[in-house]
Design an enzyme around this catalytic site. Structure first.
Site, mmCIF file in Angstrom:
data_model
loop_
_atom_site.group_PDB
_atom_site.id
_atom_site.type_symbol
_atom_site.label_atom_id
_atom_site.label_comp_id
_atom_site.label_asym_id
_atom_site.label_seq_id
_atom_site.Cartn_x
_atom_site.Cartn_y
_atom_site.Cartn_z
ATOM 1 N N GLY A 54 0.787 -1.237 0.000
ATOM 2 C CA GLY A 54 0.000 0.000 0.000
ATOM 3 C C GLY A 54 0.814 1.280 0.000
ATOM 4 C CG ASP A 110 -1.650 1.960 2.797
ATOM 5 O OD1 ASP A 110 -1.372 1.584 3.962
ATOM 6 O OD2 ASP A 110 -2.270 1.245 1.990
ATOM 7 C CG ASP A 113 -8.083 0.447 9.615
ATOM 8 O OD1 ASP A 113 -8.897 1.303 9.977
ATOM 9 O OD2 ASP A 113 -8.435 -0.680 9.214
ATOM 10 C CG PHE A 162 -12.415 0.084 2.330
ATOM 11 C CD1 PHE A 162 -11.675 -0.613 3.268
ATOM 12 C CD2 PHE A 162 -12.073 -0.037 0.993
ATOM 13 C CE1 PHE A 162 -10.619 -1.431 2.886
ATOM 14 C CE2 PHE A 162 -11.021 -0.855 0.593
ATOM 15 C CZ PHE A 162 -10.294 -1.551 1.542
ATOM 16 C CB VAL A 163 -10.270 5.575 1.131
ATOM 17 C CG1 VAL A 163 -11.317 6.468 1.770
ATOM 18 C CG2 VAL A 163 -9.120 5.318 2.101
ATOM 19 C CG ASP A 169 -5.431 -3.320 -1.815
ATOM 20 O OD1 ASP A 169 -4.981 -2.849 -0.750
ATOM 21 O OD2 ASP A 169 -5.834 -4.493 -1.915
ATOM 22 N NE ARG A 175 -1.868 -2.810 -4.226
ATOM 23 C CZ ARG A 175 -2.035 -3.041 -2.926
ATOM 24 N NH1 ARG A 175 -2.074 -2.039 -2.079
ATOM 25 N NH2 ARG A 175 -2.163 -4.272 -2.467
HETATM 26 P P1 IMP Z 1 -4.115 -1.846 10.189
HETATM 27 O O1 IMP Z 1 -5.537 -2.199 10.529
HETATM 28 O O2 IMP Z 1 -3.680 -0.569 10.858
HETATM 29 O O3 IMP Z 1 -3.204 -2.997 10.452
HETATM 30 O O4 IMP Z 1 -4.098 -1.548 8.660
HETATM 31 C C1 IMP Z 1 -3.476 -2.459 7.840
HETATM 32 C C2 IMP Z 1 -3.654 -2.246 6.404
HETATM 33 O O5 IMP Z 1 -5.030 -2.286 6.083
HETATM 34 C C3 IMP Z 1 -3.132 -0.935 5.842
HETATM 35 O O6 IMP Z 1 -1.756 -0.982 5.590
HETATM 36 C C4 IMP Z 1 -3.925 -0.896 4.571
HETATM 37 O O7 IMP Z 1 -3.228 -1.555 3.536
HETATM 38 C C5 IMP Z 1 -5.209 -1.634 4.886
HETATM 39 N N1 IMP Z 1 -6.328 -0.684 5.022
HETATM 40 C C6 IMP Z 1 -6.876 -0.178 6.142
HETATM 41 N N2 IMP Z 1 -7.893 0.665 5.852
HETATM 42 C C7 IMP Z 1 -7.952 0.703 4.500
HETATM 43 C C8 IMP Z 1 -8.785 1.396 3.570
HETATM 44 O O8 IMP Z 1 -9.683 2.207 3.896
HETATM 45 N N3 IMP Z 1 -8.533 1.152 2.255
HETATM 46 C C9 IMP Z 1 -7.560 0.304 1.812
HETATM 47 N N4 IMP Z 1 -6.757 -0.363 2.643
HETATM 48 C C10 IMP Z 1 -6.959 -0.169 3.982
HETATM 49 MG MG MG Z 2 -4.181 -2.616 1.424
#
Ligand code: IMP
Ligand code: MG
Length: 201
Positions: A54, A110, A113, A162-163, A169, A175
């Site tokens: 990402g 990127d 979350d 969700f973006v 992606d 992407r």
């Molecule tokens: P985490 O939940 O902080 O571990 O996020 C992990 C990964 O989830 C990020 O590196 C993104 O690749 C993916 N992700 C989280 N939210 C989004 C979104 O809104 N769109 C696309 N990918 C996301």
């Molecule tokens: Mg992703």
């Protein structure tokens, strides 16, 4: 524009401007730190660690605005869970880059979350005894945080939507969009019913 795109949340010009601001702050902070420790500009003290996949677009723009000697070491993290839009944990695919000991490490992703991904990577990097560790993300979904981690530099705080685009992606697609956008509900129909387990984030 692709018909799956619902609306643009952050346009390319706004992204470019913000990336420039982040790079300026990061470069100034790193330079101050290098000066304080008496390192010369020629020494290799800074390692950027982008989290695949990402971060590719963001890090490509970011590094070209960091006027200093640096190297890059990629890491790939996979999400657990069978759902496409949820991260229920993370694990490293492959090894951490070599030679992080004593370096100023900058983790780049990127989006922050739940925090599972960056929390994992930061913990593993810290075990290598770096001089410092910083976390840089383009997007911050604060309200979704599960793990105790905050970015040192963040481009935009966004709501729980969700973006896609600018490296982000959905199921591996979108992407390449230059803007950050939301998808039409029909483009994401069926999400949550499996298929995302083990996908690279
Ligand atoms: P985490 O939940 O902080 O571990 O996020 C992990 C990964 O989830 C990020 O590196 C993104 O690749 C993916 N992700 C989280 N939210 C989004 C979104 O809104 N769109 C696309 N990918 C996301
Ligand atoms: Mg992703």
């Amino acid at each position: 524009m692709l018909q799956e795109i619902e609306r643009v949340l952050i346009g390319r010009d706004e992204i470019a401007e913000r990336v420039g601001e982040i790079a300026e702050r990061l470069a100034a902070d790193l330079k101050r730190e290098l000066e304080a420790e008496g390192s010369s500009e020629r020494e290799h003290r800074v390692v950027l660690v982008p989290i695949m996949t990402g971060s590719i677009v963001f890090v490509a723009d970011l590094i070209r605005r960091l006027p200093m000697k640096l190297s890059m070491g990629l890491v790939t993290v996979s999400s657990y869970a069978g759902e496409t839009m949820e991260s229920k944990g993370a694990h490293l695919r492959g090894d951490l880059p070599e030679g992080l000991e004593g370096k100023h490490v900058v983790l780049v992703d990127d989006i922050l979350d739940s925090g599972n991904t960056l929390y994992l990577v930061r913990s593993l990097v810290q075990e290598r005894s770096p001089a410092s560790v910083r976390v840089v993300v383009l997007l911050d979904k604060k309200e979704r945080r599960v793990m105790p981690i905050e970015p040192d530099y963040a481009g935009f705080e966004i709501p729980d939507e969700f973006v896609v685009g600018y490296g982000l992606d959905y199921n591996g697609y979108y992407r390449n969009l230059p803007d950050i956008a939301t998808l039409n509900p029909d483009a994401t129909a069926g999400a949550g019913s499996g298929g995302g387990g083990g996908a690279a984030v």
